[in-house]
Design an enzyme around this catalytic site. Structure first.
Site, mmCIF file in Angstrom:
data_model
loop_
_atom_site.group_PDB
_atom_site.id
_atom_site.type_symbol
_atom_site.label_atom_id
_atom_site.label_comp_id
_atom_site.label_asym_id
_atom_site.label_seq_id
_atom_site.Cartn_x
_atom_site.Cartn_y
_atom_site.Cartn_z
ATOM 1 N N GLN A 1 -11.721 -2.327 -23.778
ATOM 2 C CA GLN A 1 -11.891 -1.640 -25.077
ATOM 3 C C GLN A 1 -11.249 -0.253 -25.043
ATOM 4 O OE1 GLN A 1 -13.588 -3.233 -27.776
ATOM 5 N NE2 GLN A 1 -13.242 -4.933 -26.360
ATOM 6 N N LYS B 1 -27.298 13.308 -16.807
ATOM 7 C CA LYS B 1 -26.101 12.948 -16.022
ATOM 8 C C LYS B 1 -25.039 12.348 -16.941
ATOM 9 C CE LYS B 1 -26.034 8.819 -13.762
ATOM 10 N NZ LYS B 1 -24.878 7.961 -14.012
ATOM 11 N N ASN B 2 -25.465 11.442 -17.832
ATOM 12 C CA ASN B 2 -24.482 10.722 -18.651
ATOM 13 C C ASN B 2 -23.999 11.517 -19.853
ATOM 14 O OD1 ASN B 2 -24.573 8.713 -16.817
ATOM 15 N ND2 ASN B 2 -25.821 7.316 -18.049
ATOM 16 N N ARG C 1 -27.796 9.555 -6.815
ATOM 17 C CA ARG C 1 -26.675 9.591 -7.762
ATOM 18 C C ARG C 1 -27.147 10.075 -9.122
ATOM 19 N NH1 ARG C 1 -22.978 4.499 -8.228
ATOM 20 N NH2 ARG C 1 -22.218 5.947 -9.793
ATOM 21 N N CYS D 1 -19.083 -3.280 -10.349
ATOM 22 C CA CYS D 1 -20.060 -2.539 -9.560
ATOM 23 C C CYS D 1 -21.255 -3.478 -9.422
ATOM 24 C CB CYS D 1 -20.427 -1.232 -10.241
ATOM 25 S SG CYS D 1 -21.482 -1.476 -11.627
ATOM 26 N N ASP E 1 -30.902 1.166 -19.028
ATOM 27 C CA ASP E 1 -31.123 2.024 -17.856
ATOM 28 C C ASP E 1 -32.598 2.234 -17.559
ATOM 29 O OD1 ASP E 1 -28.277 4.232 -18.418
ATOM 30 O OD2 ASP E 1 -28.455 2.189 -17.671
ATOM 31 N N ARG F 1 -17.754 4.741 -11.490
ATOM 32 C CA ARG F 1 -17.016 4.152 -12.600
ATOM 33 C C ARG F 1 -16.750 5.146 -13.717
ATOM 34 N NH1 ARG F 1 -16.368 -0.036 -13.615
ATOM 35 N NH2 ARG F 1 -16.714 0.359 -15.817
ATOM 36 N N ARG G 1 -17.936 -4.945 -15.739
ATOM 37 C CA ARG G 1 -17.703 -3.644 -16.385
ATOM 38 C C ARG G 1 -16.218 -3.372 -16.635
ATOM 39 N NH1 ARG G 1 -21.764 0.624 -14.072
ATOM 40 N NH2 ARG G 1 -21.396 1.543 -16.106
HETATM 41 C C1 EPZ Z 1 -22.696 3.807 -19.867
HETATM 42 O O1 EPZ Z 1 -21.903 2.947 -19.085
HETATM 43 C C2 EPZ Z 1 -23.625 4.520 -18.891
HETATM 44 N N1 EPZ Z 1 -22.826 5.310 -17.963
HETATM 45 C C3 EPZ Z 1 -24.466 3.488 -18.143
HETATM 46 O O2 EPZ Z 1 -25.368 4.183 -17.308
HETATM 47 C C4 EPZ Z 1 -25.282 2.698 -19.179
HETATM 48 O O3 EPZ Z 1 -26.024 1.710 -18.507
HETATM 49 C C5 EPZ Z 1 -24.322 2.026 -20.168
HETATM 50 O O4 EPZ Z 1 -23.495 3.046 -20.795
HETATM 51 C C6 EPZ Z 1 -25.056 1.285 -21.278
HETATM 52 O O5 EPZ Z 1 -25.895 2.168 -21.964
HETATM 53 C C7 EPZ Z 1 -22.313 6.495 -18.383
HETATM 54 O O6 EPZ Z 1 -22.509 6.912 -19.521
HETATM 55 C C8 EPZ Z 1 -21.520 7.268 -17.373
HETATM 56 P P1 EPZ Z 1 -20.685 0.373 -21.815
HETATM 57 P P2 EPZ Z 1 -20.590 2.250 -19.739
HETATM 58 O O7 EPZ Z 1 -19.201 0.588 -21.888
HETATM 59 O O8 EPZ Z 1 -20.020 3.122 -20.775
HETATM 60 C C9 EPZ Z 1 -19.013 -4.103 -21.793
HETATM 61 C C10 EPZ Z 1 -26.418 4.689 -15.291
HETATM 62 O O9 EPZ Z 1 -27.284 4.054 -14.704
HETATM 63 N N2 EPZ Z 1 -17.685 -3.484 -21.928
HETATM 64 O O10 EPZ Z 1 -21.537 0.887 -22.916
HETATM 65 O O11 EPZ Z 1 -19.730 1.788 -18.602
HETATM 66 C C11 EPZ Z 1 -19.644 -3.763 -20.453
HETATM 67 O O12 EPZ Z 1 -19.227 -4.671 -19.466
HETATM 68 C C12 EPZ Z 1 -25.231 3.975 -15.889
HETATM 69 O O13 EPZ Z 1 -26.433 5.929 -15.483
HETATM 70 C C13 EPZ Z 1 -16.562 -4.313 -22.019
HETATM 71 O O14 EPZ Z 1 -16.669 -5.541 -21.961
HETATM 72 O O15 EPZ Z 1 -21.227 0.990 -20.449
HETATM 73 C C14 EPZ Z 1 -21.115 -3.877 -20.749
HETATM 74 O O16 EPZ Z 1 -21.504 -5.230 -20.659
HETATM 75 C C15 EPZ Z 1 -25.217 2.529 -15.467
HETATM 76 N N3 EPZ Z 1 -15.327 -3.746 -22.153
HETATM 77 C C16 EPZ Z 1 -21.224 -3.435 -22.220
HETATM 78 O O17 EPZ Z 1 -19.898 -3.538 -22.754
HETATM 79 C C17 EPZ Z 1 -15.153 -2.379 -22.214
HETATM 80 O O18 EPZ Z 1 -14.002 -1.916 -22.350
HETATM 81 C C18 EPZ Z 1 -21.698 -1.985 -22.410
HETATM 82 O O19 EPZ Z 1 -20.941 -1.189 -21.536
HETATM 83 C C19 EPZ Z 1 -16.313 -1.561 -22.124
HETATM 84 C C20 EPZ Z 1 -17.557 -2.128 -21.990
#
Ligand code: EPZ
Length: 418
Positions: free
Chosen positions: A126, A18-19, A397, A117, A305, A93, A122
């Site tokens: 960045q 999915k991702n 989902r 969420c 995850d 998201r 989230r």
């Molecule tokens: C991706 O989410 C995945 N989703 C998530 O999977 C996964 O849990 C996550 O990466 C971590 O591996 C998709 O790929 C569609 P991040 P993402 O940006 O990209 C903080 C699932 O269950 N952050 O790597 O949204 C953020 O709050 C989903 O399939 C900022 O602060 O995660 C988090 O604490 C859930 N500012 C950390 O970084 C930003 O601009 C990592 O988030 C971006 C992120």
């Protein structure tokens, strides 16, 4: 409805990731011709993203391919809209992934700022900072991010933390920018590498994916491509965990062991036997479940995850398991539900102490988010008696027809109308 206590055994197939499909769908907005994604599963998130692409003027079909694989075909329309509406973004998201492509291709984008969420705030700071460094002007009005840029220009961007979709968004934006972009402290996830593979097939000039530094030299245009999406490494961990938690013997075909070393290592430490077999991964457990500690981390660390699913497994361990969630601030909602089954779990901050118990007992449970719902299903498979998991739209989902695959492994699990 799950009647627990049955050992699962047999072979099942892992779906496309999915991702990896979601960023690939976003990347199609960059192309002058159709993009075909082979192996895309039928998931709610993919249906939602298809709707979003439709609103943006693309034409999306998801049908059986010639070679039997599910082919998702995205043809870029002419009438280019550039707004991702709130009612869609609030349910998924990952919609934020259209921001980079729209800016690069259209020079403008209006995306509802994704709210928090269930698992955390989230933010997307960045993503926005990187795009601003590439020359985009961004503003926030009525909950919508408005971004515009005549033509993005290459820049040096260093992320404050590892962000998967942040890295993906900027990789896509940079592929059509003028000049070279260097992404430092980039995410290393296999899904980032899968996206780089697709962008290169579309004509992008990218190197370094899978390392901390990705270099993208912008090109004038990108053409369509046909892309075989990678297997879902989270599902590849979840299905074998169904075997381990029930003391069974499950082989997940399509799983790529090299993308799940952290999970394999913890499974082995817990007393399960894990073997790479041709085209898949086999997990067996006969002896007791040894309690092990887990700390989630960006790839190649233990995936956040899989944290909820592994906690269900550890709730039947032979001792204490300390589980720390370092990525999201509120990803323990499965704890209250597991407690209803008799699990002994204490949470303080981002750490959960799990004291293993000899058995869990079935109960009516409430799913709260995608991976927590998978954790409740795993617990139900191992529990004595019947478990009812409500609100399984969360499950749908990210897992295609999970109950059918678990049934084929011997589980007594059925979907009933609520
Ligand atoms: C991706 O989410 C995945 N989703 C998530 O999977 C996964 O849990 C996550 O990466 C971590 O591996 C998709 O790929 C569609 P991040 P993402 O940006 O990209 C903080 C699932 O269950 N952050 O790597 O949204 C953020 O709050 C989903 O399939 C900022 O602060 O995660 C988090 O604490 C859930 N500012 C950390 O970084 C930003 O601009 C990592 O988030 C971006 C992120």
């Amino acid at each position: 409805m799950i009647k627990g206590g049955r050992r699962l055994s047999g072979t099942c197939r892992v779906s496309g990731a999915k991702n990896a499909v979601l960023p690939a769908m976003a990347a199609s907005l960059l192309a002058e011709g159709p993009v075909e994604i082979v192996g895309a599963p039928r998931l709610r998130d993919i249906a939602t993203f298809s709707k979003l692409l439709g609103i943006l003027g693309a034409e999306v079909t998801h049908g059986g391919g010639a070679d039997g694989g599910e082919v998702l075909r995205i043809a870029p329309g002419d009438a280019r809209k550039a707004e991702a509406p709130y009612e869609l973004v609030k349910t998924m998201r990952a919609s934020v992934l259209v921001l980079g492509p729209l800016l690069a291709r259209q020079g403008r984008a209006r995306i509802s700022l994704p709210g928090g969420c269930a698992i955390g705030a989230r933010p997307i700071d960045q993503h926005l900072r990187g795009l601003e460094l590439m020359g985009a002007r961004t503003s926030l009005s009525e909950g919508y991010i408005e971004a515009s840029a005549d033509r993005l220009s290459g820049a040096a961007v260093t992320f404050d933390m590892k962000t998967v979709t942040g890295t993906e968004n900027l990789m896509m934006a940079a592929s059509l920018a003028k000049g070279t972009t260097v992404l430092s402290n980039a995410a290393l996830e296999p899904e980032v590498c899968d996206l780089a593979r697709l962008l290169r097939a579309m004509g992008a000039d990218i190197e370094g994916e899978g390392t901390d530094e990705i270099v993208i030299r912008g090109v004038r245009s990108l053409h369509g491509a046909r892309h075989e999406v990678m297997a879902d490494r989270i599902e590849a961990a979840t299905l074998p965990l169904a075997g381990a938690i029930t003391g069974g013997d499950v082989t997940a075909m399509g799983a790529d062991a090299s993308s799940m070393n952290a999970v394999v290592e913890k499974l082995r430490r817990s007393g399960a036997e894990v073997d790479s077999v041709p085209g898949g991964v086999r997990v067996r457990r006969e002896g007791p479940i040894r309690s092990v500690n887990v700390k989630t981390a960006p790839y190649p660390g233990f995936p956040t995850d899989v944290q909820a699913q592994f906690m269900a497994y550890m709730s039947l361990g032979d001792g204490f398991s300390i589980i720390s969630e370092t990525i999201f601030e509120n990803r323990f909602m499965h704890v209250a539900e597991l407690r209803r089954m008799g699990a002994r779990i204490d949470v303080s901050g981002n750490t959960a102490a799990v004291k293993g118990v000899p058995a869990l007992s079935g109960a009516p449970l409430m799913a709260t988010d995608l991976r927590a719902s998978a954790s409740l299903v795993l617990a139900g498979l191992a529990a004595k008696g019947t478990t009812e998991v409500l609100r399984i739209y969360h499950l749908d989902r990210g897992y295609e027809a999970l109950e059918h695959r678990l049934s084929s492994l011997g589980a007594d699990i059925t979907r009933v109308k609520e």
